[in-house]
Design an enzyme around this catalytic site. Structure first.
Site, PDB file in Angstrom:
ATOM      1  N   LYS A 129      -1.586  -0.486  10.041  1.00 25.11           N
ATOM      2  CA  LYS A 129      -0.280  -0.018  10.644  1.00 25.11           C
ATOM      3  C   LYS A 129      -0.045   1.266  10.505  1.00 25.11           C
ATOM      4  O   LYS A 129       1.291   1.904  10.733  1.00 25.11           O
ATOM      5  CB  LYS A 129       0.928  -1.050  10.193  1.00 25.11           C
ATOM      6  CG  LYS A 129       1.232  -0.916   8.972  1.00 25.11           C
ATOM      7  CD  LYS A 129       2.110  -1.981   8.508  1.00 25.11           C
ATOM      8  CE  LYS A 129       2.033  -2.902   7.085  1.00 25.11           C
ATOM      9  NZ  LYS A 129       0.759  -3.022   6.531  1.00 25.11           N
ATOM     10  N   VAL A 158       1.821  -6.606  11.909  1.00 25.39           N
ATOM     11  CA  VAL A 158       3.070  -7.199  11.594  1.00 25.39           C
ATOM     12  C   VAL A 158       2.897  -8.595  11.154  1.00 25.39           C
ATOM     13  O   VAL A 158       2.825  -9.289  12.562  1.00 25.39           O
ATOM     14  CB  VAL A 158       4.271  -6.662  12.427  1.00 25.39           C
ATOM     15  CG1 VAL A 158       5.525  -7.250  12.170  1.00 25.39           C
ATOM     16  CG2 VAL A 158       4.554  -5.196  12.792  1.00 25.39           C
ATOM     17  N   ALA A 160       1.135 -10.460  10.063  1.00 26.05           N
ATOM     18  CA  ALA A 160      -0.232 -11.052   9.986  1.00 26.05           C
ATOM     19  C   ALA A 160      -0.539 -11.909  11.013  1.00 26.05           C
ATOM     20  O   ALA A 160      -1.192 -13.179  11.227  1.00 26.05           O
ATOM     21  CB  ALA A 160      -0.506 -11.966   8.743  1.00 26.05           C
ATOM     22  N   LEU A 162       1.603 -13.350  13.420  1.00 30.46           N
ATOM     23  CA  LEU A 162       2.654 -14.109  13.686  1.00 30.46           C
ATOM     24  C   LEU A 162       3.104 -13.475  15.242  1.00 30.46           C
ATOM     25  O   LEU A 162       3.058 -12.332  15.365  1.00 30.46           O
ATOM     26  CB  LEU A 162       3.873 -14.081  12.904  1.00 30.46           C
ATOM     27  CG  LEU A 162       3.920 -14.858  11.503  1.00 30.46           C
ATOM     28  CD1 LEU A 162       5.210 -14.907  10.671  1.00 30.46           C
ATOM     29  CD2 LEU A 162       3.692 -16.453  11.756  1.00 30.46           C
ATOM     30  N   GLY A 213      -1.862 -12.757  -6.544  1.00 35.03           N
ATOM     31  CA  GLY A 213      -2.386 -11.901  -5.551  1.00 35.03           C
ATOM     32  C   GLY A 213      -1.535 -11.895  -4.344  1.00 35.03           C
ATOM     33  O   GLY A 213      -1.752 -11.246  -3.379  1.00 35.03           O
ATOM     34  N   ASP A 227       6.352  -0.283   2.915  1.00 34.84           N
ATOM     35  CA  ASP A 227       5.558  -1.110   3.812  1.00 34.84           C
ATOM     36  C   ASP A 227       6.582  -1.812   4.940  1.00 34.84           C
ATOM     37  O   ASP A 227       6.051  -2.041   6.116  1.00 34.84           O
ATOM     38  CB  ASP A 227       4.673  -2.201   3.300  1.00 34.84           C
ATOM     39  CG  ASP A 227       3.709  -2.775   3.798  1.00 34.84           C
ATOM     40  OD1 ASP A 227       2.769  -2.148   4.487  1.00 34.84           O
ATOM     41  OD2 ASP A 227       3.609  -3.969   4.103  1.00 34.84           O
ATOM     42  N   LYS A 231       6.639  -1.705   9.007  1.00 33.46           N
ATOM     43  CA  LYS A 231       6.724  -2.604   9.899  1.00 33.46           C
ATOM     44  C   LYS A 231       7.752  -2.595  10.907  1.00 33.46           C
ATOM     45  O   LYS A 231       7.804  -3.028  12.054  1.00 33.46           O
ATOM     46  CB  LYS A 231       6.682  -4.095   9.303  1.00 33.46           C
ATOM     47  CG  LYS A 231       5.329  -4.125   8.551  1.00 33.46           C
ATOM     48  CD  LYS A 231       5.323  -5.597   7.660  1.00 33.46           C
ATOM     49  CE  LYS A 231       4.046  -5.758   7.097  1.00 33.46           C
ATOM     50  NZ  LYS A 231       3.955  -6.583   5.915  1.00 33.46           N
ATOM     51  N   GLY A 346      -2.358 -12.943   4.597  1.00 26.79           N
ATOM     52  CA  GLY A 346      -3.484 -13.830   4.239  1.00 26.79           C
ATOM     53  C   GLY A 346      -4.691 -13.381   4.996  1.00 26.79           C
ATOM     54  O   GLY A 346      -4.381 -13.118   6.253  1.00 26.79           O
TER      55      GLY A 346
HETATM   56  N1  LIG Z   1      -4.520  -8.704   3.085  1.00 23.04           N
HETATM   57  C1  LIG Z   1      -3.796  -9.102   4.079  1.00 23.04           C
HETATM   58  O1  LIG Z   1      -3.537 -10.253   3.825  1.00 23.04           O
HETATM   59  C2  LIG Z   1      -3.310  -8.275   5.309  1.00 23.04           C
HETATM   60  C3  LIG Z   1      -2.362  -8.899   6.003  1.00 23.04           C
HETATM   61  C4  LIG Z   1      -1.909  -8.204   6.960  1.00 23.04           C
HETATM   62  C5  LIG Z   1      -2.474  -6.986   7.325  1.00 23.04           C
HETATM   63  N2  LIG Z   1      -3.245  -6.293   6.552  1.00 23.04           N
HETATM   64  C6  LIG Z   1      -3.763  -4.938   6.787  1.00 23.04           C
HETATM   65  O2  LIG Z   1      -5.038  -5.170   6.941  1.00 23.04           O
HETATM   66  C7  LIG Z   1      -5.750  -3.854   6.496  1.00 23.04           C
HETATM   67  C8  LIG Z   1      -6.963  -4.383   5.590  1.00 23.04           C
HETATM   68  O3  LIG Z   1      -6.406  -5.073   4.313  1.00 23.04           O
HETATM   69  P1  LIG Z   1      -7.365  -5.491   3.281  1.00 23.04           P
HETATM   70  O4  LIG Z   1      -6.395  -6.397   2.311  1.00 23.04           O
HETATM   71  O5  LIG Z   1      -8.518  -6.192   3.924  1.00 23.04           O
HETATM   72  O6  LIG Z   1      -7.762  -4.275   2.352  1.00 23.04           O
HETATM   73  P2  LIG Z   1      -8.904  -3.977   1.611  1.00 23.04           P
HETATM   74  O7  LIG Z   1      -9.582  -5.122   0.824  1.00 23.04           O
HETATM   75  O8  LIG Z   1      -8.517  -2.829   0.555  1.00 23.04           O
HETATM   76  O9  LIG Z   1     -10.234  -3.400   2.600  1.00 23.04           O
HETATM   77  C9  LIG Z   1      -9.987  -2.150   3.215  1.00 23.04           C
HETATM   78  C10 LIG Z   1     -11.644  -1.797   3.688  1.00 23.04           C
HETATM   79  O10 LIG Z   1     -11.290  -0.686   4.641  1.00 23.04           O
HETATM   80  C11 LIG Z   1     -12.313   0.272   4.088  1.00 23.04           C
HETATM   81  N3  LIG Z   1     -12.052   1.607   4.424  1.00 23.04           N
HETATM   82  C12 LIG Z   1     -11.382   2.589   3.946  1.00 23.04           C
HETATM   83  N4  LIG Z   1     -11.537   3.778   4.666  1.00 23.04           N
HETATM   84  C13 LIG Z   1     -12.461   3.634   5.516  1.00 23.04           C
HETATM   85  C14 LIG Z   1     -12.910   4.279   6.653  1.00 23.04           C
HETATM   86  N5  LIG Z   1     -12.555   5.753   6.837  1.00 23.04           N
HETATM   87  N6  LIG Z   1     -13.971   3.691   7.478  1.00 23.04           N
HETATM   88  C15 LIG Z   1     -14.314   2.638   7.411  1.00 23.04           C
HETATM   89  N7  LIG Z   1     -13.905   1.724   6.263  1.00 23.04           N
HETATM   90  C16 LIG Z   1     -12.777   2.114   5.543  1.00 23.04           C
HETATM   91  C17 LIG Z   1     -12.599   0.145   2.648  1.00 23.04           C
HETATM   92  O11 LIG Z   1     -13.876   0.500   2.242  1.00 23.04           O
HETATM   93  P3  LIG Z   1     -14.196   0.554   0.612  1.00 23.04           P
HETATM   94  O12 LIG Z   1     -14.579  -1.032   0.399  1.00 23.04           O
HETATM   95  O13 LIG Z   1     -15.468   1.395   0.891  1.00 23.04           O
HETATM   96  O14 LIG Z   1     -13.186   1.168   0.001  1.00 23.04           O
HETATM   97  C18 LIG Z   1     -12.404  -1.430   2.850  1.00 23.04           C
HETATM   98  O15 LIG Z   1     -13.656  -2.058   3.299  1.00 23.04           O
HETATM   99  C19 LIG Z   1      -4.449  -2.909   5.895  1.00 23.04           C
HETATM  100  O16 LIG Z   1      -4.180  -2.225   6.814  1.00 23.04           O
HETATM  101  C20 LIG Z   1      -3.440  -4.211   5.524  1.00 23.04           C
HETATM  102  O17 LIG Z   1      -2.292  -3.626   5.408  1.00 23.04           O
HETATM  103  C21 LIG Z   1      -3.829  -7.056   5.427  1.00 23.04           C
END
Ligand SMILES: NC(=O)c1ccc[n+]([C@@H]2O[C@H](COP(=O)([O-])OP(=O)(O)OC[C@H]3O[C@@H](n4cnc5c(N)ncnc54)[C@H](OP(=O)(O)O)[C@@H]3O)[C@@H](O)[C@H]2O)c1
Length: 364
Positions: A129, A158, A160, A162, A213, A227, A231, A346
Site C-alpha cells: 500500500k 486494506v 487483508a 475484506l 506475531g 500504517d 490505509k 493473515g
Molecule cells: N502479512 C499479512 O498478514 C499482511 C496482510 C495484509 C497486507 N500485507 C502486506 O503484504 C505485503 C507483504 O507482506 P509480508 O508479510 O508477506 O512481508 P514479508 O514476509 O516481509 O515479505 C516481503 C517480501 O517482499 C520481498 N521484496 C522486497 N523488496 C522486493 C523487491 N524490490 N522485489 C521483489 N521482492 C521484494 C522480500 O524479499 P526478501 O525475502 O529478499 O527480503 C520478501 O520476499 C506488505 O506490503 C504488507 O503490508 C500483509
C-alpha cells in the site's frame, strides 16, 4: 469530493477468460507471497500461469524451477539476480491475454514502478500500500497510468481483502457517495485495545502481541499509527477525497523519548508506556467508555488516526481478537452505517485477495 479512478479503468471486472490466459510475475515471496504460491496449486488458480517470481535479491523465470514446491526456499539460495526487465520479458514472451505483475512486497521503492507498468499495459495487483497510501503525487501518477486501460487490483492493501475497496467502488458506481468513514484498521492495535483492561501493564500485553506475531518485529511500526494512516489515505482516495499525506493527523502511541532507540532498547524500555496508558484507561472508564485506536474521515475530508474513548454501545467497542472494522456512512447508508468487519490480517486471506483481484481483472 471529486471523481478519482475512472470506473472503467479502476474496476477490475472485464472480458471473459480463456484457459491459461493469465500470465503473472510475483514480486515478494515472504509470508503473503508464500501463501499465494501455495494457492496456485488449487483448482481456483487453474487459469493462472506463473512466469516469474522474485524476492528482493533473486528471481526465477525457468518454468521447471517455478513449478517446484520449494521455489520460495530455493530463491533464497539461487536464481538470477533481480532485474525487472527480465521479468517483464517473461510476461511478454507468454501468449497470455492478461499479463499481471503482483506486488507482495512492502517495498516503497518497488511500488513507485506500478504506474510505469500500468502505462506499459501490464495489470498490477498489490498487497503493497506504499503507493496508494503514500504521496498524493504517487496516487495521481497511478490514476493517469490507468488511462492505458490496464487495471489495478488493491483489495489486499486494506483489511487483508475484506470487501472494503470493492464496496466503495460499487457504491460510487451506483451514484452513492461516502460521507464519513470510521473504524479500526489495524489487527495489532485492535487486539491490544480489545484486551487492555488494566489487569496487566500495557507493555506486558504488547510483549504478548509480539510473541503471537500480531505486531511487526518492531512494534513501533504498529504503535506509530503510520500504517493506519496509509490505509485511511487509500480508502479516502478511492472514495474521491484527494488527500495529501500531511492532511492525515496521526497520533503516535510511541513517546518521543522512545522513537530513536534500537528495537532491543525500545523493548527494554516499553514500561514507559504503562503509566500514561493506565491513566487514559481510567479516564475512559470514568466516562463509561473504552479505548480504541480509530481512523476517522469526516464529510469535509478531515482525517485523523488516534486513540479515542468510545461509548460501550459504539460498534468498535464490540470488536474482538484482531478484527478490523470499517463503518461507512454514505448518502444512502445514512441513518446507520454500512459496517464491514472481520479478520484484517493473515497470509491466507491476504493471498486470497490477490488471487481474487487477478481472477476478477480477467473476468473469471
Ligand atoms: N502479512 C499479512 O498478514 C499482511 C496482510 C495484509 C497486507 N500485507 C502486506 O503484504 C505485503 C507483504 O507482506 P509480508 O508479510 O508477506 O512481508 P514479508 O514476509 O516481509 O515479505 C516481503 C517480501 O517482499 C520481498 N521484496 C522486497 N523488496 C522486493 C523487491 N524490490 N522485489 C521483489 N521482492 C521484494 C522480500 O524479499 P526478501 O525475502 O529478499 O527480503 C520478501 O520476499 C506488505 O506490503 C504488507 O503490508 C500483509
Amino acid at each position: 469530493m471529486s471523481a478519482v479512478l475512472s470506473e472503467k479503468s479502476a474496476d477490475v471486472a472485464a472480458a471473459p477468460v480463456q484457459a491459461q490466459s493469465i500470465a503473472m510475475v510475483l514480486l515478494g515471496t515472504g509470508v503473503v507471497g508464500g501463501a499465494f504460491l501455495k494457492m496456485l496449486n488449487t483448482p481456483a488458480a487453474a487459469h493462472l500461469r506463473l512466469v516469474g517470481a522474485a524476492n528482493s535479491r533473486r528471481q526465477q523465470t525457468e518454468p521447471e524451477a517455478l513449478a517446484r514446491r520449494g521455489l520460495r526456499e530455493e530463491l533464497r539460495q539461487s536464481g538470477q539476480p533481480r532485474d525487472d526487465a527480465a521479468l517483464l520479458a517473461a510476461l511478454d514472451a507468454s501468449d497470455a491475454a492478461h499479463k499481471v505483475v503482483i506486488d507482495a512486497s512492502a517495498s516503497a521503492e518497488l511500488c513507485q514502478r506500478h504506474p510505469q507498468w500500468l502505462a506499459a499495459g501490464y495489470h498490477v495487483v498489490t498487497a503493497n500500500k506504499a503507493l496508494s497510501g503514500g504521496s498524493l503525487a504517487g496516487w495521481r501518477a497511478l490514476e493517469s497510468a490507468l488511462n492505458s486501460g490496464a487495471r489495478y487490483g488493491g483489495s489486499a492493501t486494506v483489511g487483508a481483502g475484506l470487501p472494503v475497496i470493492s464496496s466503495l467502488k460499487r457504491l460510487k458506481r451506483c451514484g452513492d457517495a461516502l460521507l464519513t468513514l470510521e473504524g479500526v484498521f489495524s489487527g495489532s492495535l485492535s487486539w491490544l485495545f480489545n484486551q487492555y483492561d488494566g489487569s496487566q501493564p500495557f507493555s506486558a500485553l504488547l510483549q504478548r502481541a509480539r510473541e503471537l506475531g500480531f505486531t511487526e518485529p518492531d512494534p513501533r511500526s504498529d504503535l506509530s499509527g503510520d500504517d493506519v494512516a496509509r490505509k485511511l489515505l487509500t480508502l479516502a482516495r478511492h472514495a474521491g477525497f484527494h488527500l495529501a499525506e500531511d492532511e492525515v493527523v496521526v497520533e503516535s502511541l510511541v513517546p518521543e523519548a522512545l522513537r530513536e532507540l534500537s528495537t532491543a532498547d525500545f523493548l527494554n524500555r516499553a514500561q514507559a508506556l504503562d503509566a500514561p496508558m493506565a491513566a487514559l484507561l481510567a479516564e475512559a472508564r470514568e466516562r463509561g467508555g473504552v479505548l480504541r485506536y480509530l481512523a476517522r474521515l469526516n464529510q469535509r475530508g478531515h482525517a485523523r488516526v488516534g486513540l479515542v474513548t468510545v461509548p460501550g454501545d459504539h460498534p468498535a467497542a464490540r470488536l474482538s481478537g484482531t478484527d478490523n472494522q470499517f463503518a461507512l456512512t454514505t448518502t444512502r447508508y445514512h441513518d446507520t452505517p454500512l459496517v464491514i468487519q472481520g479478520p484484517g490480517a493473515g497470509p491466507e486471506v491476504t493471498a486470497q485477495a490477490l488471487l481474487g483481484d487477478v481472477l476478477e481483472l480477467a473476468g473469471v
